[in-house]
Design a protein around this motif. Structure first.
Motif, mmCIF file in Angstrom:
data_model
loop_
_atom_site.group_PDB
_atom_site.id
_atom_site.type_symbol
_atom_site.label_atom_id
_atom_site.label_comp_id
_atom_site.label_asym_id
_atom_site.label_seq_id
_atom_site.Cartn_x
_atom_site.Cartn_y
_atom_site.Cartn_z
ATOM 1 N N LEU A 137 -43.978 3.015 20.613
ATOM 2 C CA LEU A 137 -44.553 4.347 20.452
ATOM 3 C C LEU A 137 -43.500 5.392 20.077
ATOM 4 O O LEU A 137 -43.825 6.549 19.866
ATOM 5 N N GLY A 138 -42.250 4.973 20.055
ATOM 6 C CA GLY A 138 -41.225 5.893 19.555
ATOM 7 C C GLY A 138 -40.361 6.500 20.634
ATOM 8 O O GLY A 138 -39.631 7.447 20.410
ATOM 9 N N ASN A 139 -40.411 5.956 21.827
ATOM 10 C CA ASN A 139 -39.629 6.524 22.906
ATOM 11 C C ASN A 139 -38.227 5.911 23.020
ATOM 12 O O ASN A 139 -37.456 6.238 23.872
ATOM 13 N N GLU A 140 -37.933 5.016 22.148
ATOM 14 C CA GLU A 140 -36.676 4.274 22.261
ATOM 15 C C GLU A 140 -35.743 4.662 21.121
ATOM 16 O O GLU A 140 -36.124 4.600 19.967
ATOM 17 N N SER A 141 -34.527 5.090 21.445
ATOM 18 C CA SER A 141 -33.617 5.445 20.366
ATOM 19 C C SER A 141 -32.540 4.386 20.161
ATOM 20 O O SER A 141 -31.618 4.555 19.388
ATOM 21 N N ILE A 142 -32.683 3.290 20.929
ATOM 22 C CA ILE A 142 -31.703 2.215 20.789
ATOM 23 C C ILE A 142 -32.302 1.124 19.906
ATOM 24 O O ILE A 142 -33.412 0.658 20.172
ATOM 25 N N PRO A 143 -31.622 0.736 18.850
ATOM 26 C CA PRO A 143 -32.179 -0.311 17.975
ATOM 27 C C PRO A 143 -32.248 -1.643 18.689
ATOM 28 O O PRO A 143 -31.461 -1.916 19.579
ATOM 29 N N TYR A 144 -33.205 -2.477 18.325
ATOM 30 C CA TYR A 144 -33.272 -3.796 18.964
ATOM 31 C C TYR A 144 -32.364 -4.793 18.269
ATOM 32 O O TYR A 144 -32.029 -5.830 18.811
ATOM 33 N N MET A 145 -31.933 -4.439 17.069
ATOM 34 C CA MET A 145 -30.967 -5.323 16.418
ATOM 35 C C MET A 145 -30.116 -4.521 15.428
ATOM 36 O O MET A 145 -30.638 -3.684 14.685
ATOM 37 N N ILE A 146 -28.817 -4.795 15.469
ATOM 38 C CA ILE A 146 -27.913 -4.158 14.506
ATOM 39 C C ILE A 146 -27.285 -5.269 13.670
ATOM 40 O O ILE A 146 -26.845 -6.293 14.214
ATOM 41 N N GLN A 147 -27.269 -5.075 12.359
ATOM 42 C CA GLN A 147 -26.605 -6.065 11.502
ATOM 43 C C GLN A 147 -25.491 -5.365 10.727
ATOM 44 O O GLN A 147 -25.736 -4.348 10.069
ATOM 45 N N ILE A 148 -24.290 -5.911 10.856
ATOM 46 C CA ILE A 148 -23.145 -5.308 10.164
ATOM 47 C C ILE A 148 -22.745 -6.219 9.003
ATOM 48 O O ILE A 148 -22.456 -7.397 9.199
ATOM 49 N N TYR A 149 -22.770 -5.662 7.798
ATOM 50 C CA TYR A 149 -22.413 -6.444 6.609
ATOM 51 C C TYR A 149 -20.961 -6.165 6.226
ATOM 52 O O TYR A 149 -20.639 -5.057 5.799
ATOM 53 N N PRO A 150 -20.087 -7.151 6.386
ATOM 54 C CA PRO A 150 -18.678 -6.914 6.047
ATOM 55 C C PRO A 150 -18.460 -6.930 4.533
ATOM 56 O O PRO A 150 -19.231 -7.553 3.804
ATOM 57 N N LYS A 151 -17.391 -6.257 4.105
ATOM 58 C CA LYS A 151 -17.030 -6.242 2.674
ATOM 59 C C LYS A 151 -16.615 -7.626 2.216
ATOM 60 O O LYS A 151 -17.008 -8.091 1.178
ATOM 61 N N ASP A 152 -15.768 -8.271 2.978
ATOM 62 C CA ASP A 152 -15.328 -9.624 2.650
ATOM 63 C C ASP A 152 -14.849 -10.308 3.928
ATOM 64 O O ASP A 152 -15.011 -9.756 5.012
ATOM 65 N N PHE A 153 -14.263 -11.486 3.743
ATOM 66 C CA PHE A 153 -13.895 -12.248 4.934
ATOM 67 C C PHE A 153 -12.848 -11.552 5.803
ATOM 68 O O PHE A 153 -12.944 -11.553 7.014
ATOM 69 N N SER A 154 -11.873 -10.965 5.139
ATOM 70 C CA SER A 154 -10.826 -10.334 5.953
ATOM 71 C C SER A 154 -11.388 -9.080 6.630
ATOM 72 O O SER A 154 -11.014 -8.751 7.746
ATOM 73 N N ALA A 155 -12.317 -8.407 5.926
ATOM 74 C CA ALA A 155 -12.946 -7.226 6.526
ATOM 75 C C ALA A 155 -13.748 -7.637 7.755
ATOM 76 O O ALA A 155 -13.792 -6.918 8.747
ATOM 77 N N LYS A 156 -14.347 -8.825 7.669
ATOM 78 C CA LYS A 156 -15.136 -9.291 8.796
ATOM 79 C C LYS A 156 -14.263 -9.437 10.039
ATOM 80 O O LYS A 156 -14.649 -9.049 11.134
ATOM 81 N N GLU A 157 -13.077 -9.974 9.816
ATOM 82 C CA GLU A 157 -12.161 -10.099 10.943
ATOM 83 C C GLU A 157 -11.836 -8.738 11.551
ATOM 84 O O GLU A 157 -11.752 -8.587 12.763
ATOM 85 N N LYS A 158 -11.677 -7.749 10.670
ATOM 86 C CA LYS A 158 -11.359 -6.412 11.163
ATOM 87 C C LYS A 158 -12.526 -5.828 11.953
ATOM 88 O O LYS A 158 -12.326 -5.127 12.949
ATOM 89 N N ILE A 159 -13.738 -6.118 11.486
ATOM 90 C CA ILE A 159 -14.911 -5.627 12.210
ATOM 91 C C ILE A 159 -14.957 -6.253 13.605
ATOM 92 O O ILE A 159 -15.188 -5.577 14.607
ATOM 93 N N VAL A 160 -14.718 -7.549 13.628
ATOM 94 C CA VAL A 160 -14.703 -8.263 14.909
ATOM 95 C C VAL A 160 -13.637 -7.657 15.834
ATOM 96 O O VAL A 160 -13.887 -7.419 17.014
ATOM 97 N N GLU A 161 -12.476 -7.372 15.243
ATOM 98 C CA GLU A 161 -11.412 -6.728 16.021
ATOM 99 C C GLU A 161 -11.884 -5.389 16.590
ATOM 100 O O GLU A 161 -11.607 -5.044 17.731
ATOM 101 N N TYR A 162 -12.593 -4.650 15.733
ATOM 102 C CA TYR A 162 -13.077 -3.329 16.122
ATOM 103 C C TYR A 162 -14.034 -3.444 17.311
ATOM 104 O O TYR A 162 -13.952 -2.683 18.276
ATOM 105 N N LEU A 163 -14.917 -4.448 17.221
ATOM 106 C CA LEU A 163 -15.877 -4.648 18.309
ATOM 107 C C LEU A 163 -15.157 -5.096 19.581
ATOM 108 O O LEU A 163 -15.472 -4.633 20.682
ATOM 109 N N ASP A 164 -14.191 -5.974 19.405
ATOM 110 C CA ASP A 164 -13.420 -6.435 20.569
ATOM 111 C C ASP A 164 -12.667 -5.282 21.219
ATOM 112 O O ASP A 164 -12.533 -5.213 22.426
ATOM 113 N N TYR A 165 -12.187 -4.401 20.349
ATOM 114 C CA TYR A 165 -11.464 -3.234 20.855
ATOM 115 C C TYR A 165 -12.378 -2.364 21.710
ATOM 116 O O TYR A 165 -11.990 -1.844 22.750
#
Ligand code: ADP
Ligand code: MG
Length: 759
Positions: free
Chosen positions: A568-596
């Motif tokens: 009904l619209g009372n939730e501001s938290i998404p049920y799923m987030i998908q992050i699309y990395p630029k390339d493989f090395s960028a993906k590692e950086k994203i993972v690092e960012y999340l780990d951080y």
């Protein structure tokens, strides 16, 4: 000007000591024609070589221009030979691979005289000896007399003070001998000429002084220098050096005379280069293919952050203590794994803000999926109808998301959607659109629909308070859709752009969708979160739309309630987030960012993410690494073999060119210069084999690629880039230089007298 004091020279052959010169005492005038006579083996050649600085004496001293040569270093002897001495040999000793002009100017080249000047000087000298019309001929195209005249020209062109001639007419007939003698007499009238001959008659006719030798001693001298006669002056010698270009020129002509062999050598030593070129091309191509594959995979496999995580029970590590394949007569009970436990993923405002701050250069897009129900209506065939919310999808959005769009999609018409009321239509690779979508947009289903028609087509979104009406305890959809359609509170969503996946991604995610921007759900949530139906749902323990009941005291019931509220619209938290990395090395950086982000947080506050592409990439990376290792080993072996081969080839060349080494040394070339000649040869062979290797590799790539195409349908798998090609040519040159280094050293160490004697 030249004086021998007590010169003694002996040769050791085995245990036998052969005395070639015994206590020679001799003085020469600045200008005279001396002839040395004597039987074979009496020491004439030895004497000449010692006076010319080609050979070294055991005892005594050689005085040149009033200077003792005792302290002469190797380079002083080289300079002495180049500036002071002109040698004429019995068997001419011309360098066979170069023209007679080049033979004559070699001494000038060593002296460092400019190309133009030395050419002029050499030409003039050849003219004087009567060979004007033959200057571009090779030595072997001349007669014996002509060759000797070339040798005379070569001896004289440097304008030496002393001409040393060792039986210059020994290989010539009488008539030619007389001509050669005349020539020497004419040209050398202002020089000291010391000539060895067997021909007594010639000696008496031309000489101003005749010296006779026997058994290493002087037995007679027709005109010895008297004490008071000479007025000695001190002279200076310049040092000589050979330019690398001269060395290249010499070697180039030498190689040119042996075209077939040079080609064979270059081909043989290019095999290593061919191998490496092919390996590089293949790994190049495979890397490229892998990269395309990875990128495509990435388009389908973003890093996923779901709002719920499955936690399978921790497996007891008891099994590791048990023996494998035991030979026992009983079974061991094993604990049944617990049911999958679902935990919430702690996605909260803090995390969402952190995610918004991620570096836009590593992310090509982020999509936030909300559970929110969109109240969509549209006028279809004249009648306003509610639409299924699944007609719309969220489009990956990151910091304006243009990067995601540009990277993976072509914009076919219109522009990109940015605002909350803007939609993008993605058509598939065949330009198809779902019929439902066409209907939902209020368009007529036709054979084809023009982009103009689609652009600007709309549908409407109604907010909760207008959309739902309370009837008793429940809510239902407002039946007066027509007035909702006209209501100014209703949000009109319009299609502003048409996009299509780029060809390289079509195998993975080729679907037709209608996309809204991330601005829409947040706007809808903001409008709906305080609506009457939301408040009502919060109060009650049943679904106010369907009447479905649940047990609010249970965890399950609470989860259900949350789900209804979120719809009904009372939730501001998404049920799923998908992050699309630029390339493989960028993906590692994203993972690092999340780990951080997770660092230092309690375990239940840590965000759990799924990286499905990871396993895939690591395994393909491992395979690539393994292949590369094997190929590198192969390359190393072929490089090693090829440098050894070059070394052997260069050594053979040194053996073959021993005579040339002697000639160059007699002209005043330094040891260094001799090494240079062979290094130049190695350089040329290395260059030739490098070029040849690259050309052959390029040719081989044609069938290789066609085989790959038949096997895998991949076009141009193996590609040799020009950077690698030039690198390999350099490697080839470098290796041949290394391989040729020892032979070049051997060549430079050769004794000039020995070298001249060799055939
Ligand atoms: P000529 O030129 O008068 O015929 P050489 O000067 O060539 O004589 O030789 C003088 C003596 O030295 C000879 O007995 C010869 O055998 C010896 N001899 C010359 N060169 C060498 C050498 N490289 N090794 C050993 N003996 C040599
Ligand atoms: Mg001799």
């Amino acid at each position: 000007m030249l004086e021998l004091k007590n010169i003694t020279k002996s040769y050791k052959t085995g245990n036998c000591k052969q005395i070639a010169l015994k206590n020679i005492q001799l003085k020469f005038r600045r200008h005279e024609f001396v002839v040395i006579l004597g039987p074979s083996g009496s020491g004439k050649t030895t004497l000449l070589n010692i006076m010319g600085g080609l050979d070294h004496f055991d005892a005594g001293d050689l005085i040149v221009e009033n200077q003792s040569t005792k302290k002469f270093k190797a380079k002083d002897w080289d300079a002495y030979r180049n500036h002071y001495i002109g040698f004429i040999f019995q068997n001419y000793h011309l360098i066979p691979s170069i023209s007679i002009l080049n033979n004559v100017l070699m001494g000038l080249t060593l002296r460092g005289i400019s190309a133009k000047k030395r050419k002029r000087m050499a030409k003039k000298m050849l003219e004087q000896v009567g060979l004007k019309d033959h200057i571009h001929k090779k030595p072997k195209e001349l007669s014996g007399g002509q060759m000797q005249r070339v040798a005379i020209a070569r001896a004289l062109v440097c304008n030496p003070n002393i001409i040393l001639a060792d039986e210059p007419t020994g290989a010539l007939d009488t008539k030619t001998s007389v001509q050669v003698m005349e020539l020497i007499k004419k040209i050398a009238k202002d020089k000291l000429v010391i000539m060895v001959t067997h021909n007594k008659e010639l000696a008496e006719r031309y000489a101003t002084r005749v010296i006779e030798m026997c058994d290493g001693t002087i037995v007679s001298d027709s005109n010895p220098v008297l004490e008071e006669e000479e007025n000695f002056t001190k002279g200076k010698f310049k040092r000589t050096s050979m330019h690398f270009l001269t060395a290249l020129h010499l070697s180039f002509h030498n190689l040119r005379t042996k075209k077939g062999r040079t080609f064979a050598i270059s081909f043989a030593s290019s095999i290593g280069i061919i191998g490496i070129a092919l390996i590089l091309s293949l790994s190049n191509g495979f890397n490229r293919q892998l990269k395309v594959f990875e990128q495509n995979t990435m388009a389908e496999m973003p890093i996923v952050i779901p709002n719920q995580i499955e936690e399978s029970s921790i497996q007891r590590e008891t099994s590791s203590e048990l023996e494998e394949y035991p030979n026992i007569g009983y079974a061991i009970p094993k604990e049944t794994p617990q049911e999958v436990n679902i935990q919430p993923n702690p996605i909260n405002e803090e995390f969402l803000t952190t995610l918004k701050k991620i570096d836009s250069s590593i992310v090509s897009g982020i999509s936030y999926a909300y559970d929110i129900g969109l109240n969509l209506i549209n006028k279809i065939e004249g009648k306003v109808m509610p639409l299924d919310a699944s007609i719309l999808e969220s489009f990956p959005d990151c910091l304006g998301y243009e990067s995601f769009l540009n990277e993976k999609y072509d914009l076919l018409a219109g522009r990109m959607a940015k605002e909350k009321d803007e939609l993008l239509l993605a058509i598939d690779s065949k330009n198809q659109v779902q019929e439902d979508t066409i209907r939902a947009l209020g368009l007529q289903k036709e054979e084809t629909i023009s982009f103009e028609t689609i652009l600007g087509s709309t549908l409407k979104l109604v907010f909760n308070d207008s959309y739902y009406q309370k009837v008793g305890d429940f809510y239902r959809i407002n039946p007066d859709l027509d007035s909702l359609y006209e209501d100014k509170e209703t949000l009109t969503l319009k299609v502003v752009g048409i996009i299509r996946l780029k060809e390289e991604y079509k195998d993975y995610v080729d679907t037709a969708e209608l996309y809204y921007t991330n601005a829409l759900p947040s706007y809808v949530m903001q409008k709906n979160k305080d609506s009457a139906i939301v408040k009502e749902q919060q109060k009650n323990d049943y679904n106010v739309l369907t009447g479905e009941t649940y047990d609010a005291t249970s965890e399950e019931g609470q989860a259900l309630k949350k789900q209804f509220l979120s719809f009904l619209g009372n939730e501001s938290i998404p049920y799923m987030i998908q992050i699309y990395p630029k390339d493989f090395s960028a993906k590692e950086k994203i993972v690092e960012y999340l780990d951080y982000y997770n660092e230092g947080k309690a375990i239940d506050k840590q965000i759990v993410y799924k990286d499905e592409a990871k396993d895939l990439s690591t395994s393909s990376q491992n395979i690539m690494d393994a292949i590369t290792m094997v190929l590198v080993a192969f390359s190393a072996i072929s490089l090693f073999v090829s440098s050894i081969m070059i070394g052997i080839i260069m050594y053979i060349s040194v053996l073959e060119r021993t005579k040339e080494i002697g000639i160059l040394r007699s002209l005043g070339a330094r040891k260094k210069d001799i090494a240079r000649v062979f290094n130049a040869e190695a350089f040329l062979i290395g260059f030739a084999s490098g070029i040849l290797g690259i050309l052959i590799a390029k040719l081989l790539l044609i069938p290789i690629n066609s085989i790959f195409y038949h096997l895998t349908e991949l076009k141009n798998v193996a590609i040799l880039n020009s950077l690698h090609a030039s690198f390999l040519i350099l490697v080839s040159i470098g290796l041949t230089l290394i391989g040729g280094m020892i032979p070049a050293k051997i060549a430079s160490k050769k004794d000039p007298v020995e070298a001249l004697r060799s055939e």
